[in-house]
Design an enzyme around this catalytic site. Structure first.
Site, mmCIF file in Angstrom:
data_model
loop_
_atom_site.group_PDB
_atom_site.id
_atom_site.type_symbol
_atom_site.label_atom_id
_atom_site.label_comp_id
_atom_site.label_asym_id
_atom_site.label_seq_id
_atom_site.Cartn_x
_atom_site.Cartn_y
_atom_site.Cartn_z
ATOM 1 C CB SER A 39 -0.955 0.007 1.195
ATOM 2 O OG SER A 39 -0.264 -0.177 2.421
ATOM 3 C CD GLU B 64 0.633 8.247 4.780
ATOM 4 O OE1 GLU B 64 0.194 7.300 5.455
ATOM 5 O OE2 GLU B 64 1.287 9.196 5.266
ATOM 6 N NE ARG C 255 -4.052 12.321 19.785
ATOM 7 C CZ ARG C 255 -3.072 12.767 20.554
ATOM 8 N NH1 ARG C 255 -3.081 12.526 21.844
ATOM 9 N NH2 ARG C 255 -2.061 13.437 20.033
ATOM 10 C CG ASP D 2 -0.900 16.234 16.002
ATOM 11 O OD1 ASP D 2 -0.760 15.361 16.881
ATOM 12 O OD2 ASP D 2 -0.199 16.298 14.982
ATOM 13 C CD GLN E 58 5.736 7.682 12.494
ATOM 14 O OE1 GLN E 58 5.992 7.618 11.297
ATOM 15 N NE2 GLN E 58 5.051 8.682 13.026
ATOM 16 C CG PHE F 171 9.583 14.188 8.106
ATOM 17 C CD1 PHE F 171 9.162 15.506 8.181
ATOM 18 C CD2 PHE F 171 9.436 13.524 6.896
ATOM 19 C CE1 PHE F 171 8.611 16.156 7.084
ATOM 20 C CE2 PHE F 171 8.880 14.153 5.789
ATOM 21 C CZ PHE F 171 8.476 15.471 5.893
ATOM 22 C CG HIS G 267 1.296 2.103 4.454
ATOM 23 N ND1 HIS G 267 0.133 2.080 3.717
ATOM 24 C CD2 HIS G 267 1.448 3.388 4.881
ATOM 25 C CE1 HIS G 267 -0.411 3.299 3.709
ATOM 26 N NE2 HIS G 267 0.368 4.103 4.398
#
Length: 279
Positions: free
Chosen positions: A8, A10, A99, A101, A169, A209, A259
């Site tokens: 997959s 992103e 969730r 920020d 992550q 990052f 991913h």
């Protein structure tokens, strides 16, 4: 772990016409890799929500199965329902539930849904099994968690609320991933936990990052990147080698897939992914 490993990708919403054209070129270039789906990130506070919706529609028109990111913190249930209704009407069947920020300027008002587990439960309650829900996982611990046990507990809550799968992550130490999966499975987690992979194309960007999200860049990688200075070709070649080895170690170890965080570019993904051995 699944016996059929999947890919997959992103992307993030483009901010202008030039960026949109680049996204289209990138997506078309990567289409040949046959990703199971692609995800589109979500902007908090209304900054890029419209851009996310537009980008999702754009990728749908290109023929991708698209999973929009959706964050709940600071967003009223009515707004979430409106977005989910729209996605359902567009034929979207996947959601990445986060969730998010707290948007700046909102003080302590996090809204009714404070955690990703609340969002997963909300989607399940209101939309049943229409959406396949992916959630986030943190092999090296969420930067705001008080400890590994606390972080794992939040992840298990998301799974128990009805998540179908998880995306991690990014990380560069495969042991952190396999350890996390083992600890999660010991808590009864059976959903696939797909490793999120960040290509190394820009050393300063990567370090920035990583500081923001709590991902550890191994000392030897940081030192090698420092040695290359502004030699972008050497950074790219080194990054492709490091990330390709990481991906293969994960696939060989039984990860359900990869991913890839494309950063809206095709070059690194095309250099890494076609050369991997999948099973």
């Amino acid at each position: 772990m699944s016996n059929k490993q999947t890919l997959s990708l992103e992307f993030f919403p483009p901010r202008d016409i030039a960026a949109q054209e680049k996204l289209v070129r990138t997506a078309k270039s990567l289409m040949g890799l046959n990703p199971a789906y692609v995800s589109m990130t979500f902007g908090a506070g209304g900054s890029t929500r419209a851009g996310t919706v537009d980008a999702v529609a754009l990728l749908q028109k290109l023929g991708f199965d698209v999973a929009p990111h959706l964050s709940c913190i600071g967003t009223a249930p009515e707004q979430l329902s409106e977005m989910l209704d729209n996605y359902r009407d567009q034929g979207i069947r996947r959601i990445v539930a986060l969730r998010g920020d707290l948007p700046s300027g909102m003080g302590g008002d996090a809204g009714e849904l404070r955690y990703a587990s609340d969002l997963v439960a909300f989607i399940r309650q209101n939309y049943g099994e229409h959406f396949h829900i992916e959630v986030a996982a943190y092999p090296e611990m969420h930067p705001q968690a008080t400890g590994f046990g606390d972080d794992l507990g939040h992840f298990v809550n998301k799974v128990n609320a009805g998540a179908h799968g998880a995306i991690t992550q990014y990380f560069f130490n495969p042991d952190s991933y396999f350890s996390f999966v083992e600890r999660a499975q010991a808590q009864g987690v059976t959903i696939p936990i797909t490793p999120g992979i960040m290509p190394i194309t820009n050393s300063s960007q990567l370090l920035r990052f990583s500081t923001m999200c709590g991902a550890e860049v191994p000392r030897w990688v940081r030192l090698r990147l420092a040695d290359f200075g502004d030699d972008r070709a050497s950074i790219r070649a080194f990054g492709i080698d490091v990330v390709a080895r990481l991906c293969q170690d994960l696939l060989d170890g039984g990860a359900p897939g990869i991913h890839m965080y494309t950063l809206n570019g095709a070059e690194a993904s095309m250099a890494i992914l076609p050369n991997l051995t999948w099973r």
